[in-house]
Motif scaffolding. Structure first.
Motif, PDB file in Angstrom:
ATOM      1  N   SER A 147      35.138  41.971  44.478  1.00  0.00           N
ATOM      2  CA  SER A 147      36.555  41.647  44.290  1.00  0.00           C
ATOM      3  C   SER A 147      36.804  41.131  42.875  1.00  0.00           C
ATOM      4  CB  SER A 147      36.991  40.569  45.290  1.00  0.00           C
ATOM      5  OG  SER A 147      36.820  41.004  46.614  1.00  0.00           O
ATOM      6  N   TRP A 148      38.001  41.356  42.391  1.00  0.00           N
ATOM      7  CA  TRP A 148      38.380  40.818  41.093  1.00  0.00           C
ATOM      8  C   TRP A 148      38.298  39.291  41.130  1.00  0.00           C
ATOM      9  CZ3 TRP A 148      38.417  43.748  37.005  1.00  0.00           C
ATOM     10  CH2 TRP A 148      38.683  45.122  37.138  1.00  0.00           C
ATOM     11  N   ASP A 149      37.613  38.739  40.135  1.00  0.00           N
ATOM     12  CA  ASP A 149      37.419  37.282  40.026  1.00  0.00           C
ATOM     13  C   ASP A 149      36.762  36.707  41.279  1.00  0.00           C
ATOM     14  OD1 ASP A 149      38.801  37.546  37.576  1.00  0.00           O
ATOM     15  OD2 ASP A 149      40.718  37.182  38.567  1.00  0.00           O
ATOM     16  N   ASN A 150      36.093  37.573  42.055  1.00  0.00           N
ATOM     17  CA  ASN A 150      35.453  37.167  43.313  1.00  0.00           C
ATOM     18  C   ASN A 150      36.464  36.516  44.258  1.00  0.00           C
ATOM     19  OD1 ASN A 150      33.206  37.085  44.975  1.00  0.00           O
ATOM     20  ND2 ASN A 150      32.565  35.062  44.274  1.00  0.00           N
ATOM     21  N   ASN A 151      37.679  37.057  44.220  1.00  0.00           N
ATOM     22  CA  ASN A 151      38.770  36.528  45.036  1.00  0.00           C
ATOM     23  C   ASN A 151      39.568  37.702  45.599  1.00  0.00           C
ATOM     24  OD1 ASN A 151      41.381  35.509  45.857  1.00  0.00           O
ATOM     25  ND2 ASN A 151      40.960  33.637  44.710  1.00  0.00           N
ATOM     26  N   GLY A 152      39.579  37.831  46.905  1.00  0.00           N
ATOM     27  CA  GLY A 152      40.210  38.976  47.531  1.00  0.00           C
ATOM     28  C   GLY A 152      41.708  39.091  47.306  1.00  0.00           C
ATOM     29  N   THR A 153      42.357  38.036  46.829  1.00  0.00           N
ATOM     30  CA  THR A 153      43.799  38.098  46.576  1.00  0.00           C
ATOM     31  C   THR A 153      44.132  38.497  45.145  1.00  0.00           C
ATOM     32  OG1 THR A 153      44.037  35.766  45.926  1.00  0.00           O
ATOM     33  CG2 THR A 153      44.125  36.279  48.289  1.00  0.00           C
ATOM     34  N   HIS A 154      43.135  38.543  44.263  1.00  0.00           N
ATOM     35  CA  HIS A 154      43.392  38.881  42.864  1.00  0.00           C
ATOM     36  C   HIS A 154      43.392  40.401  42.682  1.00  0.00           C
ATOM     37  CE1 HIS A 154      42.260  34.785  40.869  1.00  0.00           C
ATOM     38  NE2 HIS A 154      42.900  34.629  42.018  1.00  0.00           N
ATOM     39  N   ASP A 155      44.374  40.892  41.945  1.00  0.00           N
ATOM     40  CA  ASP A 155      44.510  42.335  41.765  1.00  0.00           C
ATOM     41  C   ASP A 155      45.292  42.605  40.488  1.00  0.00           C
ATOM     42  OD1 ASP A 155      44.812  45.056  41.903  1.00  0.00           O
ATOM     43  OD2 ASP A 155      45.841  45.077  43.841  1.00  0.00           O
ATOM     44  N   PRO A 156      44.637  43.170  39.456  1.00  0.00           N
ATOM     45  CA  PRO A 156      45.374  43.454  38.218  1.00  0.00           C
ATOM     46  C   PRO A 156      46.504  44.456  38.412  1.00  0.00           C
ATOM     47  CG  PRO A 156      43.150  44.383  38.162  1.00  0.00           C
ATOM     48  CD  PRO A 156      43.213  43.497  39.350  1.00  0.00           C
ATOM     49  N   ALA A 157      46.370  45.357  39.379  1.00  0.00           N
ATOM     50  CA  ALA A 157      47.406  46.373  39.588  1.00  0.00           C
ATOM     51  C   ALA A 157      48.739  45.754  39.978  1.00  0.00           C
ATOM     52  CB  ALA A 157      46.957  47.365  40.654  1.00  0.00           C
ATOM     53  N   THR A 158      48.692  44.592  40.635  1.00  0.00           N
ATOM     54  CA  THR A 158      49.924  43.914  41.056  1.00  0.00           C
ATOM     55  C   THR A 158      50.159  42.613  40.294  1.00  0.00           C
ATOM     56  OG1 THR A 158      48.741  42.784  42.846  1.00  0.00           O
ATOM     57  CG2 THR A 158      49.757  44.907  43.361  1.00  0.00           C
ATOM     58  N   ASN A 159      49.353  42.371  39.273  1.00  0.00           N
ATOM     59  CA  ASN A 159      49.454  41.155  38.464  1.00  0.00           C
ATOM     60  C   ASN A 159      49.181  39.896  39.296  1.00  0.00           C
ATOM     61  OD1 ASN A 159      49.808  39.870  35.943  1.00  0.00           O
ATOM     62  ND2 ASN A 159      51.935  39.358  36.436  1.00  0.00           N
ATOM     63  N   ALA A 160      48.380  40.046  40.356  1.00  0.00           N
ATOM     64  CA  ALA A 160      48.060  38.904  41.212  1.00  0.00           C
ATOM     65  C   ALA A 160      46.823  38.183  40.712  1.00  0.00           C
ATOM     66  CB  ALA A 160      47.830  39.375  42.644  1.00  0.00           C
ATOM     67  N   GLY A 161      46.899  36.870  40.626  1.00  0.00           N
ATOM     68  CA  GLY A 161      45.766  36.086  40.154  1.00  0.00           C
ATOM     69  C   GLY A 161      45.463  36.396  38.702  1.00  0.00           C
ATOM     70  N   GLY A 162      44.178  36.386  38.363  1.00  0.00           N
ATOM     71  CA  GLY A 162      43.774  36.663  36.994  1.00  0.00           C
ATOM     72  C   GLY A 162      43.620  35.396  36.171  1.00  0.00           C
ATOM     73  N   ILE A 163      43.062  35.562  34.993  1.00  0.00           N
ATOM     74  CA  ILE A 163      42.798  34.457  34.075  1.00  0.00           C
ATOM     75  C   ILE A 163      43.875  34.451  33.004  1.00  0.00           C
ATOM     76  CG2 ILE A 163      41.084  33.395  32.588  1.00  0.00           C
ATOM     77  CD1 ILE A 163      40.267  33.888  35.600  1.00  0.00           C
ATOM     78  N   THR A 164      44.586  33.354  32.869  1.00  0.00           N
ATOM     79  CA  THR A 164      45.658  33.258  31.880  1.00  0.00           C
ATOM     80  C   THR A 164      45.070  32.970  30.503  1.00  0.00           C
ATOM     81  OG1 THR A 164      47.222  32.457  33.528  1.00  0.00           O
ATOM     82  CG2 THR A 164      47.767  32.047  31.217  1.00  0.00           C
ATOM     83  N   LEU A 165      45.396  33.803  29.533  1.00  0.00           N
ATOM     84  CA  LEU A 165      44.849  33.707  28.184  1.00  0.00           C
ATOM     85  C   LEU A 165      45.758  32.855  27.296  1.00  0.00           C
ATOM     86  CD1 LEU A 165      43.863  37.469  27.879  1.00  0.00           C
ATOM     87  CD2 LEU A 165      42.400  35.561  28.579  1.00  0.00           C
ATOM     88  N   ILE A 166      45.209  32.406  26.154  1.00  0.00           N
ATOM     89  CA  ILE A 166      45.975  31.493  25.307  1.00  0.00           C
ATOM     90  C   ILE A 166      46.352  32.076  23.955  1.00  0.00           C
ATOM     91  CG2 ILE A 166      44.911  29.511  26.421  1.00  0.00           C
ATOM     92  CD1 ILE A 166      43.275  29.115  23.808  1.00  0.00           C
ATOM     93  N   ALA A 167      45.985  33.323  23.691  1.00  0.00           N
ATOM     94  CA  ALA A 167      46.331  33.944  22.405  1.00  0.00           C
ATOM     95  C   ALA A 167      46.988  35.285  22.666  1.00  0.00           C
ATOM     96  CB  ALA A 167      45.088  34.094  21.533  1.00  0.00           C
ATOM     97  N   ALA A 168      47.534  35.873  21.609  1.00  0.00           N
ATOM     98  CA  ALA A 168      48.332  37.087  21.756  1.00  0.00           C
ATOM     99  C   ALA A 168      47.511  38.363  21.659  1.00  0.00           C
ATOM    100  CB  ALA A 168      49.428  37.112  20.698  1.00  0.00           C
TER     101      ALA A 168
END
Length: 211
Positions: A147-168
């Motif tokens: 699973s993405w981020d080892n979390n079954g609720t995270h999904d880049p296709a739906t913008n769910a979860g993920g790691i928030t970045l600090i630069a552009a």
């Protein structure tokens, strides 16, 4: 200490539709050598080293994979870094605009902090999957088919979860740590889209990282 860059860099392959995948940049290499069309980085000594692409993204959604050939440094890393930082803060766990996976323990690192874990990923043949949404300012990581981020609720296709970045702007990096049991010959091979991917590309993401 930086090793001398290769004088002649291999031209990236152009895929149908005009997509040109990036490669690792010979000018960025330290304590490693590049081969396989500048897609494989191999450790040449036991100091901190690695390589990065020079293709920084501030727009678009991109997917790539990196295969572990061998990894023995405790903070050997696969990830993405902002242009002003390089990969050293990411290896050392220092504050800095970088996000990636410490292969020995699977920690997801972001801006110097541990924000998750995907499981130990340093076994030969392990594949790290990376999805980066430059517009949303997020990244997702997965080990092999997990699973993405080892979390079954995270999904880049739906913008769910993920790691928030600090630069552009970020670009891919592979890096070797001086910690643990660094071993000459350890190697990491990136696939930025010049070959077929092992795993499915998330819906809405470019199949690769363009030059």
């Amino acid at each position: 200490m930086f090793c001398s860059p290769q004088i002649v860099a291999t031209r990236p392959a152009i895929r149908s539709g005009g997509f040109t995948p990036t490669t690792l940049d010979a000018a960025s290499v330290s304590n490693a050598t590049l081969s396989n069309g500048n897609l494989t980085a191999t450790r040449s000594n036991t100091s901190t080293g690695g390589a990065q692409s020079i293709s920084y993204k501030s727009a678009g959604r991109f997917y790539f994979e990196v295969t572990v050939g061998a990894s023995h440094g405790s903070t050997d890393t696969i990830g993405i870094m902002a242009s002003t930082y390089g990969y050293f803060p990411l290896i050392n766990g220092n504050t800095g605009a970088g996000s990636g996976i410490w292969l020995s323990n699977g920690n997801i690192m972001n801006n110097g902090g541990n924000v998750g874990n995907i499981g130990a990923a340093n076994a030969g043949g392990s594949i790290i999957r990376v999805a980066h949404d430059a517009v949303a300012g997020k990244a997702w990581y997965a080990l092999n088919g997990g699973s993405w981020d080892n979390n079954g609720t995270h999904d880049p296709a739906t913008n769910a979860g993920g790691i928030t970045l600090i630069a552009a702007q970020y670009a891919p990096v592979v890096a070797f740590s001086q910690y643990g049991s660094p071993t000459v010959g350890d190697n990491l091979t990136a696939n930025f889209g010049a070959a077929a991917f092992v795993y499915a590309v998330p819906s809405g993401f470019t199949a690769g990282w363009s030059a």
